[in-house]
Structures are given as structure tokens and as C-alpha cells.
Design an enzyme around this catalytic site. Structure first.
Site, PDB file in Angstrom:
ATOM      1  N   LYS A   1      11.745   5.781   2.027  1.00 44.18           N
ATOM      2  CA  LYS A   1      13.056   5.700   1.812  1.00 44.18           C
ATOM      3  C   LYS A   1      13.764   4.578   2.684  1.00 44.18           C
ATOM      4  O   LYS A   1      15.235   3.824   2.588  1.00 44.18           O
ATOM      5  CB  LYS A   1      13.714   7.106   2.212  1.00 44.18           C
ATOM      6  CG  LYS A   1      13.129   7.350   3.705  1.00 44.18           C
ATOM      7  CD  LYS A   1      13.901   8.689   3.786  1.00 44.18           C
ATOM      8  CE  LYS A   1      13.558   9.096   5.282  1.00 44.18           C
ATOM      9  NZ  LYS A   1      14.274  10.789   4.730  1.00 44.18           N
ATOM     10  N   GLU A   2      12.085   4.048   3.601  1.00 41.61           N
ATOM     11  CA  GLU A   2      13.173   3.075   4.364  1.00 41.61           C
ATOM     12  C   GLU A   2      12.853   2.059   4.249  1.00 41.61           C
ATOM     13  O   GLU A   2      13.004   0.681   5.506  1.00 41.61           O
ATOM     14  CB  GLU A   2      13.052   3.621   6.485  1.00 41.61           C
ATOM     15  CG  GLU A   2      11.981   3.849   6.638  1.00 41.61           C
ATOM     16  CD  GLU A   2      11.844   4.745   8.084  1.00 41.61           C
ATOM     17  OE1 GLU A   2      13.554   5.200   8.314  1.00 41.61           O
ATOM     18  OE2 GLU A   2      10.739   4.662   8.457  1.00 41.61           O
TER      19      GLU A   2
ATOM     20  N   LYS B   1       5.229  -3.555   8.531  1.00 36.74           N
ATOM     21  CA  LYS B   1       6.664  -2.174   7.990  1.00 36.74           C
ATOM     22  C   LYS B   1       7.153  -3.897   7.647  1.00 36.74           C
ATOM     23  O   LYS B   1       8.007  -4.231   8.830  1.00 36.74           O
ATOM     24  CB  LYS B   1       6.432  -1.457   8.812  1.00 36.74           C
ATOM     25  CG  LYS B   1       7.205  -0.367   8.284  1.00 36.74           C
ATOM     26  CD  LYS B   1       7.539   0.475   9.511  1.00 36.74           C
ATOM     27  CE  LYS B   1       8.304   1.949   8.863  1.00 36.74           C
ATOM     28  NZ  LYS B   1       8.048   2.964   9.914  1.00 36.74           N
TER      29      LYS B   1
ATOM     30  N   VAL C   1       8.495  -0.592   2.897  1.00 37.90           N
ATOM     31  CA  VAL C   1       7.735  -1.091   2.443  1.00 37.90           C
ATOM     32  C   VAL C   1       6.393  -1.686   3.598  1.00 37.90           C
ATOM     33  O   VAL C   1       6.842  -2.307   4.578  1.00 37.90           O
ATOM     34  CB  VAL C   1       8.545  -2.345   1.010  1.00 37.90           C
ATOM     35  CG1 VAL C   1       7.063  -3.111   0.399  1.00 37.90           C
ATOM     36  CG2 VAL C   1       9.143  -2.164   0.569  1.00 37.90           C
TER      37      VAL C   1
ATOM     38  N   ILE D   1       0.734  -1.450   0.303  1.00 37.11           N
ATOM     39  CA  ILE D   1       0.286   0.173  -0.300  1.00 37.11           C
ATOM     40  C   ILE D   1       0.700   1.321   0.222  1.00 37.11           C
ATOM     41  O   ILE D   1      -0.109   2.753  -0.127  1.00 37.11           O
ATOM     42  CB  ILE D   1      -1.122   0.430   0.727  1.00 37.11           C
ATOM     43  CG1 ILE D   1       0.134  -0.122   2.138  1.00 37.11           C
ATOM     44  CG2 ILE D   1      -2.065  -1.070   1.023  1.00 37.11           C
ATOM     45  CD1 ILE D   1      -1.388  -0.248   3.940  1.00 37.11           C
ATOM     46  N   SER D   2       1.944   1.276   0.574  1.00 40.90           N
ATOM     47  CA  SER D   2       2.925   1.798   0.760  1.00 40.90           C
ATOM     48  C   SER D   2       4.377   1.538   0.505  1.00 40.90           C
ATOM     49  O   SER D   2       4.843   0.663   1.076  1.00 40.90           O
ATOM     50  CB  SER D   2       2.705   3.350   1.547  1.00 40.90           C
ATOM     51  OG  SER D   2       3.239   4.277   1.666  1.00 40.90           O
ATOM     52  N   THR D   3       5.662   2.448  -0.242  1.00 38.92           N
ATOM     53  CA  THR D   3       6.600   2.545   0.155  1.00 38.92           C
ATOM     54  C   THR D   3       7.698   3.939  -0.169  1.00 38.92           C
ATOM     55  O   THR D   3       7.030   4.820   0.104  1.00 38.92           O
ATOM     56  CB  THR D   3       7.159   1.894  -0.949  1.00 38.92           C
ATOM     57  OG1 THR D   3       6.792   3.072  -2.850  1.00 38.92           O
ATOM     58  CG2 THR D   3       6.984   0.863  -1.891  1.00 38.92           C
TER      59      THR D   3
ATOM     60  N   ASP E   1      11.763  13.134  12.393  1.00 39.91           N
ATOM     61  CA  ASP E   1      11.751  13.793  10.775  1.00 39.91           C
ATOM     62  C   ASP E   1      10.007  13.800  11.206  1.00 39.91           C
ATOM     63  O   ASP E   1       9.381  13.393  10.067  1.00 39.91           O
ATOM     64  CB  ASP E   1      11.803  12.277  10.452  1.00 39.91           C
ATOM     65  CG  ASP E   1      11.538  12.311   8.606  1.00 39.91           C
ATOM     66  OD1 ASP E   1      12.464  13.530   8.244  1.00 39.91           O
ATOM     67  OD2 ASP E   1      12.005  11.055   8.360  1.00 39.91           O
TER      68      ASP E   1
END
Length: 532
Positions: A261-262, A285, A264, A257-259, A401
Site C-alpha cells: 500500500k505504500e 524500496k 514497490v 518482487i513485491s508491492t 503496524d
């Protein structure tokens, strides 16, 4: 006296064996004709229907005729004859079309039987000498090697009145061409059809490129087996996910559903496990096991007192495991305080299972992507500022972040995600991270037109309690000076520096003392009654 009986008598009453009229010599026995005649007689005795003119002529020594009773074999022989006749007609057409022209058209691709094969009629009659005459330059390397002089061990050779060394450009060029055709990862082709020559510089570049391609191919294969790529999962991660499904912790894994930088993010349906409480919808995750896209992880872990002694740059997989463990503990601490964030279910190496923020398999939009009205912008800003205050003062964490990409908008509520890099305020760069978070939040909501959006300096002062002024560079300089003073205080006067563990221990001792005092106060009236 009766005459001697020449026939042999058999004692048990069988027919006597007649003697041969004439003796047979050893030469006749070894004769091939005699063997053929005997074989034909034996065949005739077993299969009388074969008795015909062909067999009789074969017995007489004429040319044998091949016969077959298989329809398939007959069909194949007829097809072979048809193909040979077709190829002969095709060859005549080709010769007629080309004539005496130097540039000819070849029809060999339309042949039924490939040229030079075992079934080709001309393959047996065309010997090597005729081939060499027809194609004198079919291998230019071999012909050039015959023409070029042989270089002796001295390193030179005489040809006519010239001295040719082993460094001759023509000889080295041809040798380089031969060696270039043997390089792996390069498809140069057959250079024997023409006089191909490569200089030393060109050959060295091709050789270096071939080695680089081999190393790159090895790295790609290694990454394919051991690393989690952008939209894929390595075999180790898949094995862990399969075990979660087998143990009824997860019912089904639906997909990506999302990717980022750290990691999937996968969507899954919770199972019915007796070990842990699993929600109906889960978010998995899977942290990426490569450090290519996020190489600055060490500055968030190396100075964190919780992971400082276990941190090592030598093993990237251990860093990923610590990174996942760090997010697990940060989420658990935030949830205890009551901050809106995903509930953690379990952690398996670099795979974190937590509750899904969304509904029906559709994740909640990020604050950057959410369509907010003016009232919702003000509401989201007030909630974000409240999250900053509560996270810093009650949870004792700095997100490090925080931006519109790490805040989800679900049911008119801001949810914090991606807290693996979150550090404590006692981190050597904790205040710098906090000021960066305040800058991101302030700039984003100012662009959206929030009414009470404060400046980064004002927001930092309200959250941390440290008053700073000036431009961004001046503010960062003041924060770094304060952090250096804190670090100097830690080294010079360690008793005056309050560490998180010491703070927690002190608070626990104070709470225990208060409980003892309450017990003593409650127990004093009972003692008075006993004394009475």
C-alpha cells in the site's frame, strides 16, 4: 551603276541571310496553331524518329494522341481501365439483384475504385442537384433548419396560425443534437442521417459527463508522468535508479518482487562503489508518490518530534520524502541495537536502498506465508515477543503496524520490515499503537497454536510495564486516559515531563561525569608520587 543587292552582306564572311518572301502579321505570331507547328518542327528536327502519322495529323490540327514510353505508366492506365470495367459490371449486378425492392444490397465495398473518388467515372457527371434529388434527407439538420421558421430577436416567430418560441421542444432538441455531436470524449456519430433530437436534460448530462471524462483523462496523464502506480515507476524515480546504476552503486535492477500500500519493492544486484558499502543483493524500496492507498500517514509524522516542524499537508512529495527518511532513521536505530532488520545503504529522495533478505533473488516469505512446524511456531512467537521488548525498551520505538505481514521468516529467524510508521513511546498515540501490535501478534500465534501465546492485555503489560485489565474497549479507554494525563502533564508541569532529547542529554551528562571521576581517580596516585 549596278543594281542594288537585296541580300545583306556579312563583313566576316558568313552566309547572307535571305529576306522572307512575305511579311508575318502580329495575329499570326500570336496564333496557337502557329505555335504548335513550330513546336512540332522543332521536335522533328531534334527527334526524327517521332515523325509519323500521329505527329503529322497533330500538325494538321486533328485530335492529339497521348503517347508514353514508360512501361509503368502503361501498366497503370491498363489497370485503371480494368478497374473501371469491373466496377461497371459490379454496378449492373447490384442493380439486377436489388430490382425494385425498397431494401437494397450495396456492393460498394467490393469496388476497385471508391465511389466519388477522382478516378471514379461517375464522379464528374454526377452533380450536386442530382445528389440532392437522390438523397433528399442526407442531412436532416440542414433540411429541418430550412423548414423551421427563423426565430427573431423577440424570441418567437409565427408559422401559419401558431406562435413558435425559441424554447420549442423540436427546435431545441435538434440544436442539442448538433451540439452533442461536437462534444469531446463522446463518440455519438453522425446524427444527420435521421431526425435526432435530444432534450435539455439529456444534453446537460452528456455535457457534464464529457467534462468529467476530460478531467479524468488529464488526471491519468498527470499520474502517468508524476506518480508511482501499483506496478509502475514514474520517470523521476527511473531517473534516480539510472543514476544509481551509472554511479556503480547498483550493478543491475532485476524487477519487482513485491508491492504494497505504500511502496514497490525491486530486487537489484549491488555494484562496486567506493563511496558506500553495497551488499551483493539489494532491495530497493520505491515509495509511492500518491496518497490514494495510504492516506493516514500524517498521524504517524505530525506528532513525531523528529519531523513535527517539517510536516505539511500541502506538498504530498515532501510527505513521501519524510516518510522514506523516517524509515531510514528507524532502521538505522534498530540496527544499532542489534534487532534483525535490513541494513540501510543509502536514501535518495523517496527511494531507499537496503540489504536484501532472501537468497538467489527469491525474497524470504512473510510469516503469514511461511510453512512453519509446531516447534518453529513456538520459536517464532518467542522471537517476536523478544523483538517487541527490545524495540520498546532499548530502541525506544513502537512498530505501530506489526503483524504477520511485516515479519519475514528467513533462516529460522524473524526479521522486521516496514518500519516507516514506527514512532517513539512518547508519541501521543504510541501506547495505542503498541496495544494494537500486541493484539495482532497474540491473535496470529493463537490461531497457529503456539503454546505460551499470551493474551493481548498480558503481552502489552509485559512489554510496556503498564497493567491494564478488562475488555478491548476498556483497555483502550484506560490507555487513552493515561495518554491524556501525560499530555496534560506536559502542558501544566513541563519540568516533570521527560522528553527524549532531555533524557538523552541527561544520560550523556551522567556518562561524562562518570568519565571525569574515573580520570581523577586514575590521576591521584601519580600526583602522590610526584609529591613524594
Amino acid at each position: 551603276m549596278s543594281a542594288k543587292n537585296t541580300s545583306s552582306v556579312i563583313a566576316w564572311g558568313g552566309k547572307p541571310v535571305e529576306n522572307l518572301a512575305s511579311d508575318v502579321s502580329f495575329t499570326d505570331v500570336m496564333s496557337e496553331d502557329l505555335a504548335k507547328n513550330l513546336q512540332i518542327k522543332e521536335d522533328l528536327s531534334q527527334w526524327p524518329e517521332l515523325a509519323g502519322e500521329d505527329v503529322k495529323s497533330q500538325a494538321c490540327g486533328s485530335t492529339p494522341v497521348q503517347e508514353t514510353v514508360s512501361d509503368e505508366m502503361l501498366a497503370q492506365l491498363l489497370q485503371l481501365q480494368f478497374d473501371q470495367e469491373y466496377d461497371r459490371a459490379l454496378g449492373k449486378e447490384e442493380a439486377k439483384y436489388n430490382g425494385t425492392s425498397k431494401v437494397g444490397v450495396s456492393l460498394s465495398n467490393y469496388r476497385k475504385i471508391p465511389k466519388g473518388s477522382l478516378l471514379d467515372e461517375d464522379s464528374d457527371s454526377f452533380d450536386d442537384d442530382e445528389w440532392d434529388k437522390a438523397h433528399p434527407d442526407w442531412d436532416s439538420f440542414e433540411s429541418a433548419e430550412k423548414e423551421s421558421p427563423t426565430i427573431s430577436k423577440l424570441g418567437y416567430a409565427k408559422k401559419g396560425g401558431e406562435i413558435i418560441t425559441k424554447h420549442d421542444t423540436v427546435i431545441t432538441g435538434r440544436k442539442n443534437a448538433c451540439k452533442a455531436m461536437e462534444l469531446e470524449q463522446l463518440k455519438i456519430g453522425d446524427g444527420g442521417g435521421f431526425d435526432m433530437m435530444l432534450s435539455n436534460k439529456v444534453y446537460n448530462n452528456l455535457k457534464a459527463f464529457s467534462h468529467q471524462e476530460q478531467k479524468r483523462a488529464a488526471r491519468l496523464n498527470d499520474k502517468h508522468e508524476k506518480a508511482t502506480a501499483t506496478m509502475a515507476i514514474d520517470p523521476r524515480s527511473r531517473l534516480i535508479l539510472f543514476r544509481l546504476v551509472d554511479n556503480n552503486i547498483l550493478e543491475r535492477i532485476n524487477g519487482v518482487i513485491s508491492t504494497g500500500k505504500e511502496a514497490v519493492i525491486l530486487h537489484a544486484e549491488g555494484g562496486k562503489s567506493e563511496e558506500v558499502i553495497v551488499p551483493g543483493e539489494c532491495a530497493i524500496k520505491v515509495f509511492k508518490t500518491t496518497l490514494n492507498e495510504f492516506k493516514t500517514r500524517d498521524k504517524y509524522i505530525a506528532e513525531d518530534y523528529r519531523f513535527k516542524n517539517r510536516f505539511s499537508k500541502q506538498n504530498p512529495r515532501k510527505i513521501i520524502h519524510m516518510w522514506a527518511e523516517k524509515e531510514y532513521h528507524n532502521l538505522a536505530r534498530m540496527r544499532q541495537v542489534g534487532l534483525p532488520c535490513p541494513d540501510v545503504v543509502l536514501l535518495k529522495k523517496h527511494i531507499l536502498v537496503m540489504s536484501f533478505i532472501g537468497q538467489g533473488g527469491r525474497p524470504a516469505p512473510k510469516l503469514r506465508e511461511a510453512a512453519l512446524s509446531a516447534a518453529e511456531v513456538d520459536l517464532a512467537y518467542s522471537q517476536t515477543v523478544s523483538l517487541l521488548h527490545k524495540m520498546f525498551n532499548e530502541c525506544h520505538l513502537v512498530h505501530a503496524d506489526l503483524s504477520e505481514y511485516n515479519i519475514l521468516w528467513h533462516e529460522k529467524q524473524c526479521w522486521l520490515i516496514d518500519v516507516s510508521q514506527a514512532v517513539e513511546p512518547s508519541h501521543p498515540h504510541g501506547l495505542e499503537f503498541l496495544y494494537r501490535d500486541c493484539t495482532n501478534v497474540s491473535n496470529f500465534f493463537r490461531r497457529l497454536g503456539a503454546k505460551d501465546a499470551a493474551s493481548p492485555t498480558e503481552l502489552f503489560a509485559s512489554v510496556s510495564g503498564f497493567s491494564v485489565d478488562g475488555l478491548e474497549a476498556d483497555v483502550l479507554s484506560q490507555i487513552r486516559d493515561y495518554e491524556r494525563n501525560e499530555e496534560h502533564l506536559t502542558v501544566s508541569h513541563p519540568n516533570q515531563k521527560l522528553y527524549p532529547f532531555d533524557y538523552c542529554w541527561q544520560k550523556s551528562q551522567e556518562a561524562r561525569g562518570q568519565q571525569e571521576e574515573l580520570r581523577q581517580e586514575e590521576g591521584s596516585p601519580e600526583e602522590e608520587q610526584e609529591n613524594l
